[in-house]
Design a protein around this motif. Structure first.
Motif, PDB file in Angstrom:
ATOM      1  N   ALA A   1     -12.901  -0.735  -6.514  1.00 29.19           N
ATOM      2  CA  ALA A   1     -11.705  -0.988  -7.241  1.00 29.19           C
ATOM      3  C   ALA A   1     -11.335  -1.317  -8.801  1.00 29.19           C
TER       4      ALA A   1
ATOM      5  N   TYR B   1       0.093  -5.329  -6.248  1.00 30.12           N
ATOM      6  CA  TYR B   1       0.460  -6.371  -5.619  1.00 30.12           C
ATOM      7  C   TYR B   1       1.523  -7.449  -6.651  1.00 30.12           C
TER       8      TYR B   1
ATOM      9  N   HIS C   1      -6.011  -0.223  -7.121  1.00 26.89           N
ATOM     10  CA  HIS C   1      -6.323   0.231  -6.334  1.00 26.89           C
ATOM     11  C   HIS C   1      -7.821   0.904  -6.028  1.00 26.89           C
ATOM     12  N   LEU C   2      -7.819   1.898  -4.844  1.00 27.97           N
ATOM     13  CA  LEU C   2      -9.512   1.484  -4.184  1.00 27.97           C
ATOM     14  C   LEU C   2     -10.190   3.494  -3.987  1.00 27.97           C
TER      15      LEU C   2
ATOM     16  N   GLN D   1       0.817  -1.260  -0.367  1.00 30.93           N
ATOM     17  CA  GLN D   1       0.125   0.031  -0.013  1.00 30.93           C
ATOM     18  C   GLN D   1       1.358   1.638   0.362  1.00 30.93           C
TER      19      GLN D   1
ATOM     20  N   CYS E   1      -3.111   0.653  -4.365  1.00 30.85           N
ATOM     21  CA  CYS E   1      -2.154  -0.743  -3.949  1.00 30.85           C
ATOM     22  C   CYS E   1      -1.896  -2.087  -5.080  1.00 30.85           C
TER      23      CYS E   1
ATOM     24  N   TRP F   1     -10.446  -5.114  -0.950  1.00 33.11           N
ATOM     25  CA  TRP F   1     -10.187  -3.939   0.120  1.00 33.11           C
ATOM     26  C   TRP F   1     -11.362  -4.463   1.879  1.00 33.11           C
TER      27      TRP F   1
ATOM     28  N   CYS G   1      -5.846  -3.099   1.767  1.00 36.11           N
ATOM     29  CA  CYS G   1      -5.901  -4.482   0.596  1.00 36.11           C
ATOM     30  C   CYS G   1      -5.155  -5.455   0.879  1.00 36.11           C
TER      31      CYS G   1
END
Lengths: 115, 114
Positions: A65, A25, A75-76, A6, A23, A35, A91
Protein backbone atom coordinates in the motif's frame (compact mmCIF):
# COMPACT_ATOMS: atom_id res chain seq x y z
CA UNK A 1 -11.81 14.56 13.36
CA UNK A 2 -10.98 11.23 11.82
CA UNK A 3 -12.77 9.21 9.20
CA UNK A 4 -12.02 6.46 6.75
CA UNK A 5 -13.85 5.61 3.56
CA UNK A 6 -13.43 2.45 1.59
CA UNK A 7 -14.60 3.41 -1.84
CA UNK A 8 -15.82 -0.02 -2.96
CA UNK A 9 -17.97 -2.40 -0.95
CA UNK A 10 -17.22 -5.24 -3.40
CA UNK A 11 -14.38 -5.86 -5.86
CA UNK A 12 -14.25 -8.81 -8.23
CA UNK A 13 -11.10 -9.84 -10.10
CA UNK A 14 -9.92 -12.86 -12.03
CA UNK A 15 -7.14 -15.00 -10.65
CA UNK A 16 -3.77 -13.71 -11.84
CA UNK A 17 -4.95 -10.14 -12.43
CA UNK A 18 -4.06 -7.11 -10.28
CA UNK A 19 -5.98 -6.15 -7.16
CA UNK A 20 -6.76 -2.56 -6.14
CA UNK A 21 -8.73 -1.82 -2.97
CA UNK A 22 -9.23 1.88 -2.38
CA UNK A 23 -9.14 3.72 0.92
CA UNK A 24 -9.37 7.45 1.67
CA UNK A 25 -8.94 8.90 5.11
CA UNK A 26 -9.09 12.16 7.00
CA UNK A 27 -7.30 12.95 10.21
CA UNK A 28 -6.51 16.07 12.17
CA UNK A 29 -3.27 14.50 13.34
CA UNK A 30 -0.55 12.45 11.69
CA UNK A 31 -2.24 9.10 11.43
CA UNK A 32 -1.13 5.51 11.42
CA UNK A 33 -2.87 3.49 8.74
CA UNK A 34 -3.49 -0.23 8.63
CA UNK A 35 -4.97 -2.83 6.34
CA UNK A 36 -6.47 -5.93 7.92
CA UNK A 37 -7.86 -9.01 6.19
CA UNK A 38 -10.72 -11.13 7.48
CA UNK A 39 -11.30 -14.58 6.02
CA UNK A 40 -14.75 -16.13 6.51
CA UNK A 41 -15.54 -16.89 10.14
CA UNK A 42 -12.10 -15.72 11.24
CA UNK A 43 -10.74 -12.78 13.18
CA UNK A 44 -8.93 -9.88 11.56
CA UNK A 45 -5.29 -10.32 10.61
CA UNK A 46 -2.85 -7.49 9.99
CA UNK A 47 -1.71 -7.21 6.36
CA UNK A 48 0.44 -4.10 6.66
CA UNK A 49 0.75 -0.76 8.42
CA UNK A 50 2.05 2.74 7.79
CA UNK A 51 3.45 4.68 10.75
CA UNK A 52 5.21 7.72 9.19
CA UNK A 53 8.24 5.90 7.82
CA UNK A 54 8.46 4.82 4.16
CA UNK A 55 5.35 5.76 2.21
CA UNK A 56 5.33 2.50 0.24
CA UNK A 57 4.57 -0.28 2.69
CA UNK A 58 4.96 -3.96 1.91
CA UNK A 59 2.87 -6.51 3.74
CA UNK A 60 2.25 -10.21 3.84
CA UNK A 61 1.12 -12.35 0.92
CA UNK A 62 2.43 -9.93 -1.72
CA UNK A 63 0.22 -6.98 -0.76
CA UNK A 64 1.47 -3.44 -0.58
CA UNK A 65 0.00 0.00 0.00
CA UNK A 66 1.16 3.53 -0.67
CA UNK A 67 0.51 6.41 1.69
CA UNK A 68 -0.27 9.54 -0.36
CA UNK A 69 -0.72 12.49 1.94
CA UNK A 70 -1.67 14.91 -0.83
CA UNK A 71 -4.51 12.60 -1.90
CA UNK A 72 -5.30 11.38 1.65
CA UNK A 73 -5.29 7.86 0.29
CA UNK A 74 -3.89 4.50 1.33
CA UNK A 75 -4.86 2.11 -1.43
CA UNK A 76 -4.04 -1.59 -1.18
CA UNK A 77 -2.62 -3.39 -4.20
CA UNK A 78 -1.36 -6.78 -5.28
CA UNK A 79 0.09 -7.53 -8.71
CA UNK A 80 -1.56 -10.93 -9.15
CA UNK A 81 -4.62 -12.19 -7.30
CA UNK A 82 -4.79 -15.69 -5.90
CA UNK A 83 -7.93 -17.60 -5.01
CA UNK A 84 -6.87 -17.56 -1.36
CA UNK A 85 -7.05 -13.72 -1.39
CA UNK A 86 -10.85 -13.87 -1.42
CA UNK A 87 -11.80 -12.23 1.88
CA UNK A 88 -12.95 -8.98 3.44
CA UNK A 89 -10.42 -6.18 3.77
CA UNK A 90 -10.56 -3.34 6.27
CA UNK A 91 -8.73 -0.04 6.11
CA UNK A 92 -8.09 1.44 9.55
CA UNK A 93 -6.89 4.88 10.63
CA UNK A 94 -5.51 5.54 14.08
CA UNK A 95 -4.23 8.79 15.53
CA UNK A 96 -3.43 10.28 18.86
CA UNK A 97 -5.98 12.53 20.47
CA UNK A 98 -5.96 14.34 23.77
CA UNK A 99 -5.72 11.71 26.46
CA UNK A 100 -5.27 8.73 24.19
CA UNK A 101 -5.88 7.73 20.63
CA UNK A 102 -8.78 6.92 18.35
CA UNK A 103 -9.07 4.08 15.88
CA UNK A 104 -11.64 4.11 13.10
CA UNK A 105 -12.41 1.07 10.94
CA UNK A 106 -13.64 1.36 7.39
CA UNK A 107 -16.80 -0.48 6.39
CA UNK A 108 -14.81 -3.12 4.53
CA UNK A 109 -14.31 -4.24 0.94
CA UNK A 110 -15.18 -7.79 0.00
CA UNK A 111 -12.79 -9.19 -2.59
CA UNK A 112 -14.03 -11.92 -4.92
CA UNK A 113 -11.51 -13.86 -7.00
CA UNK A 114 -12.76 -15.75 -10.05
CA UNK A 115 -10.95 -18.78 -11.42
CA UNK B 1 1.27 -19.47 21.39
CA UNK B 2 -2.53 -19.24 21.10
CA UNK B 3 -2.77 -15.43 20.76
CA UNK B 4 -6.29 -14.19 21.50
CA UNK B 5 -8.95 -16.81 22.19
CA UNK B 6 -12.70 -16.28 22.55
CA UNK B 7 -15.51 -18.48 23.78
CA UNK B 8 -18.13 -19.39 22.79
CA UNK B 9 -17.93 -19.32 18.99
CA UNK B 10 -21.70 -19.14 18.59
CA UNK B 11 -24.60 -18.43 20.92
CA UNK B 12 -28.31 -17.86 20.65
CA UNK B 13 -29.96 -15.90 23.44
CA UNK B 14 -33.57 -15.08 24.16
CA UNK B 15 -34.53 -11.47 24.79
CA UNK B 16 -33.82 -10.54 28.39
CA UNK B 17 -31.26 -13.28 29.04
CA UNK B 18 -27.72 -12.47 30.04
CA UNK B 19 -24.38 -13.99 29.18
CA UNK B 20 -20.63 -13.45 29.38
CA UNK B 21 -18.33 -13.58 26.38
CA UNK B 22 -14.90 -14.76 27.38
CA UNK B 23 -11.61 -13.43 26.02
CA UNK B 24 -8.09 -14.49 26.92
CA UNK B 25 -4.72 -13.47 25.50
CA UNK B 26 -1.34 -15.03 26.19
CA UNK B 27 0.90 -12.29 24.76
CA UNK B 28 1.15 -10.34 28.02
CA UNK B 29 -0.50 -7.33 26.39
CA UNK B 30 -1.76 -4.67 28.76
CA UNK B 31 -4.28 -3.29 26.28
CA UNK B 32 -7.44 -5.15 25.38
CA UNK B 33 -10.56 -4.23 23.41
CA UNK B 34 -14.06 -5.42 22.62
CA UNK B 35 -15.63 -4.65 19.26
CA UNK B 36 -18.88 -5.51 17.57
CA UNK B 37 -19.20 -6.01 13.84
CA UNK B 38 -22.54 -5.53 12.16
CA UNK B 39 -23.16 -6.51 8.51
CA UNK B 40 -21.72 -3.98 6.06
CA UNK B 41 -20.18 -1.94 8.84
CA UNK B 42 -16.72 -1.56 10.24
CA UNK B 43 -15.92 -2.59 13.77
CA UNK B 44 -17.27 -0.43 16.58
CA UNK B 45 -15.43 -0.21 19.90
CA UNK B 46 -17.54 -1.23 22.90
CA UNK B 47 -15.05 -1.09 25.78
CA UNK B 48 -11.33 -1.17 26.24
CA UNK B 49 -8.87 -1.73 29.06
CA UNK B 50 -5.37 -0.37 29.62
CA UNK B 51 -4.49 -2.86 32.32
CA UNK B 52 -5.84 -4.99 35.13
CA UNK B 53 -8.47 -3.09 37.06
CA UNK B 54 -8.79 -0.27 34.48
CA UNK B 55 -11.52 -0.13 31.86
CA UNK B 56 -13.16 2.60 29.83
CA UNK B 57 -16.08 3.06 27.45
CA UNK B 58 -15.71 3.03 23.72
CA UNK B 59 -18.12 4.20 21.06
CA UNK B 60 -21.08 1.87 21.78
CA UNK B 61 -20.99 0.78 25.46
CA UNK B 62 -24.72 0.78 26.27
CA UNK B 63 -26.03 -2.64 27.29
CA UNK B 64 -22.59 -4.06 28.06
CA UNK B 65 -20.24 -4.30 31.00
CA UNK B 66 -16.63 -5.40 31.33
CA UNK B 67 -14.13 -6.25 34.01
CA UNK B 68 -10.40 -6.83 33.97
CA UNK B 69 -9.14 -8.67 37.02
CA UNK B 70 -6.05 -10.14 35.32
CA UNK B 71 -3.80 -9.15 32.42
CA UNK B 72 -4.91 -12.20 30.45
CA UNK B 73 -8.70 -12.04 30.71
CA UNK B 74 -11.21 -9.43 29.57
CA UNK B 75 -14.80 -10.76 29.72
CA UNK B 76 -17.73 -8.88 28.19
CA UNK B 77 -21.07 -9.12 29.98
CA UNK B 78 -24.43 -8.65 28.29
CA UNK B 79 -27.29 -7.94 30.66
CA UNK B 80 -30.90 -8.10 29.44
CA UNK B 81 -30.05 -9.09 25.88
CA UNK B 82 -31.89 -7.23 23.10
CA UNK B 83 -32.23 -8.00 19.36
CA UNK B 84 -30.06 -4.95 18.64
CA UNK B 85 -27.17 -6.83 20.23
CA UNK B 86 -27.24 -9.48 17.52
CA UNK B 87 -23.76 -9.13 16.08
CA UNK B 88 -20.32 -10.66 15.82
CA UNK B 89 -18.11 -9.73 18.75
CA UNK B 90 -14.35 -9.52 18.50
CA UNK B 91 -11.85 -9.24 21.30
CA UNK B 92 -8.43 -7.77 20.54
CA UNK B 93 -5.23 -6.90 22.33
CA UNK B 94 -2.22 -4.74 21.64
CA UNK B 95 1.24 -4.17 23.05
CA UNK B 96 0.70 -0.45 23.48
CA UNK B 97 -2.07 2.10 23.46
CA UNK B 98 -0.11 4.10 20.90
CA UNK B 99 -1.76 4.59 17.55
CA UNK B 100 1.24 2.98 15.84
CA UNK B 101 0.71 -0.48 17.27
CA UNK B 102 -1.48 -3.06 15.56
CA UNK B 103 -4.13 -5.04 17.34
CA UNK B 104 -4.35 -8.83 17.48
CA UNK B 105 -7.84 -10.23 17.10
CA UNK B 106 -9.61 -13.30 18.35
CA UNK B 107 -11.78 -15.42 16.01
CA UNK B 108 -15.03 -13.83 17.15
CA UNK B 109 -18.28 -14.83 18.82
CA UNK B 110 -21.43 -14.82 16.68
CA UNK B 111 -24.38 -13.87 18.90
CA UNK B 112 -28.03 -13.98 17.91
CA UNK B 113 -30.73 -12.54 20.18
CA UNK B 114 -34.29 -13.62 19.37
Amino acid sequence: AQSVTQLDSHVSVSEGTPVLLRCNYSSSYSPSLFWYVQHPNKGLQLLLKYTSAATLVKGINGFEAEFKKSETSFHLTKPSAHMSDAAEYFCVVSAGITGGFKTIFGAGTRLFVKA
Amino acid sequence: NAGVTQTPKFRILKIGQSMTLQCTQDMNHNYMYWYRQDPGMGLKLIYYSVGAGITDKGEVPNGYNVSRSTTEDFPLRLELAAPSQTSVYFCASSYSLSSTYEQYFGPGTRLTVT
